[in-house]
Design a protein around this motif. Sequence first.
Motif, PDB file in Angstrom:
ATOM      1  N   UNK A  33      50.428  36.601  -4.095  1.00 45.10           N
ATOM      2  CA  UNK A  33      51.598  37.198  -4.729  1.00 45.10           C
ATOM      3  C   UNK A  33      51.800  36.617  -6.125  1.00 45.10           C
ATOM      4  N   UNK A  34      51.608  35.319  -6.262  1.00 43.40           N
ATOM      5  CA  UNK A  34      51.760  34.683  -7.576  1.00 43.40           C
ATOM      6  C   UNK A  34      50.768  35.260  -8.579  1.00 43.40           C
ATOM      7  N   UNK A  35      49.568  35.564  -8.111  1.00 41.04           N
ATOM      8  CA  UNK A  35      48.558  36.146  -9.007  1.00 41.04           C
ATOM      9  C   UNK A  35      49.020  37.518  -9.517  1.00 41.04           C
ATOM     10  N   UNK A  36      49.644  38.289  -8.647  1.00 38.76           N
ATOM     11  CA  UNK A  36      50.173  39.595  -9.068  1.00 38.76           C
ATOM     12  C   UNK A  36      51.273  39.416 -10.093  1.00 38.76           C
ATOM     13  N   UNK A  37      52.192  38.479  -9.847  1.00 38.50           N
ATOM     14  CA  UNK A  37      53.288  38.254 -10.793  1.00 38.50           C
ATOM     15  C   UNK A  37      52.756  37.772 -12.143  1.00 38.50           C
ATOM     16  N   UNK A  38      51.722  36.934 -12.111  1.00 36.95           N
ATOM     17  CA  UNK A  38      51.096  36.437 -13.338  1.00 36.95           C
ATOM     18  C   UNK A  38      50.548  37.601 -14.160  1.00 36.95           C
ATOM     19  N   UNK A  39      49.776  38.466 -13.504  1.00 33.06           N
ATOM     20  CA  UNK A  39      49.165  39.596 -14.219  1.00 33.06           C
ATOM     21  C   UNK A  39      50.241  40.516 -14.786  1.00 33.06           C
ATOM     22  N   UNK A  40      51.278  40.779 -14.010  1.00 33.88           N
ATOM     23  CA  UNK A  40      52.366  41.632 -14.490  1.00 33.88           C
ATOM     24  C   UNK A  40      53.061  41.019 -15.696  1.00 33.88           C
ATOM     25  N   UNK A  41      53.354  39.723 -15.624  1.00 27.38           N
ATOM     26  CA  UNK A  41      54.069  39.067 -16.718  1.00 27.38           C
ATOM     27  C   UNK A  41      53.272  39.126 -18.011  1.00 27.38           C
ATOM     28  N   UNK A  42      51.989  38.808 -17.934  1.00 26.65           N
ATOM     29  CA  UNK A  42      51.164  38.775 -19.153  1.00 26.65           C
ATOM     30  C   UNK A  42      50.920  40.186 -19.682  1.00 26.65           C
ATOM     31  N   UNK A  43      50.656  41.124 -18.781  1.00 24.57           N
ATOM     32  CA  UNK A  43      50.404  42.506 -19.212  1.00 24.57           C
ATOM     33  C   UNK A  43      51.629  43.101 -19.888  1.00 24.57           C
TER      34      UNK A  43
END
Length: 321
Positions: free
Chosen positions: A240-250
């Motif tokens: 889940x953290x990986x998804x949030x990371x990608x969303x934040x940076x994108x």
Amino acid sequence: MPEPAPAPEGAGSVADAYKGNWVDRYAPEGWKPYFRLSRLDRPIGTWLLLLPCWWGLFLAIAATGGARLHDAWIFAGCGLGAILMRGAGCTWNDITDRGIDGSVARTASRPIPSGAVSAKAAFAWACAQSLAAFLILITFNWAAIGLGVLALLPVTVYPFAKRFTWWPQVFLGLAFNWGALLAWTAHTGSLGWPALLLYVAGMAWTLFYDTIYAHQDKEDDALIGVKSTARLFGEATPKALRVFLVLAVTLMGLAVIAAAPTGEVGMLVLALAGAGAFGWHLARQLRSVDLRDHDRLLSLFRSNRDAGLLPVLFFAAACLA
């Protein structure tokens, strides 16, 4: 506001405060419980509230081609406002959670459950901080003032979110990243797509860091029936953290692209580098997550001050490009 009273015997430093913080060491004894209510002994939350403000301000300056004298006051006003509104919000949170905090090891030493401050005195303290923040807000333009007043809605609702949803961190994100909208508007006079994208990027960031933070309390939360993304995801939290990371940076990258004036390649490259540096820091945190090591979880949570400062520095450099 009531006169501060001496803390009762045995009331001391809050469990998750920085050791040797200035409140414990230097604050007048009678004011210590009030400063602890405002989390002045734990400045990380103030940073996490402030940094999206500075993202919005510097990206707006870079997008519009230059700073004005009033931007220096917006910069400083956001800093003062973050201290005051974080203090008011945390005080309100402790008032609403006074029946819960005493049952959680990490929060039982807070001023209200420990008996250092009454709920009535805490409410007066929250009102005083909110009034001081409002006096800063009214120095901005009308659109920013309106946004500042609207910010009270997510601040008011957030403490109750963990009672009715597994996603209270979304409500925290709504409140903590509002400054991206406000500071952009304070500079430009109106909302824009870059500010909205930056706001949602900040919400994804909040889901990232506060899910890490919430893992410290998941056992106590389960016993008393409090919901969180930490409990929702459990052992699947790293995914889940990986998804949030990608969303934040994108989303941050899209905000930069939407803000960049046509032909301003230097500004675009520097600001995108800020989004990239931000993502690098979050990825480094993700590699270090240990869901059973509470000290590591707290350290990673606190490291998000540095993660959030990276876009500030690159966006500020982009203003000069």
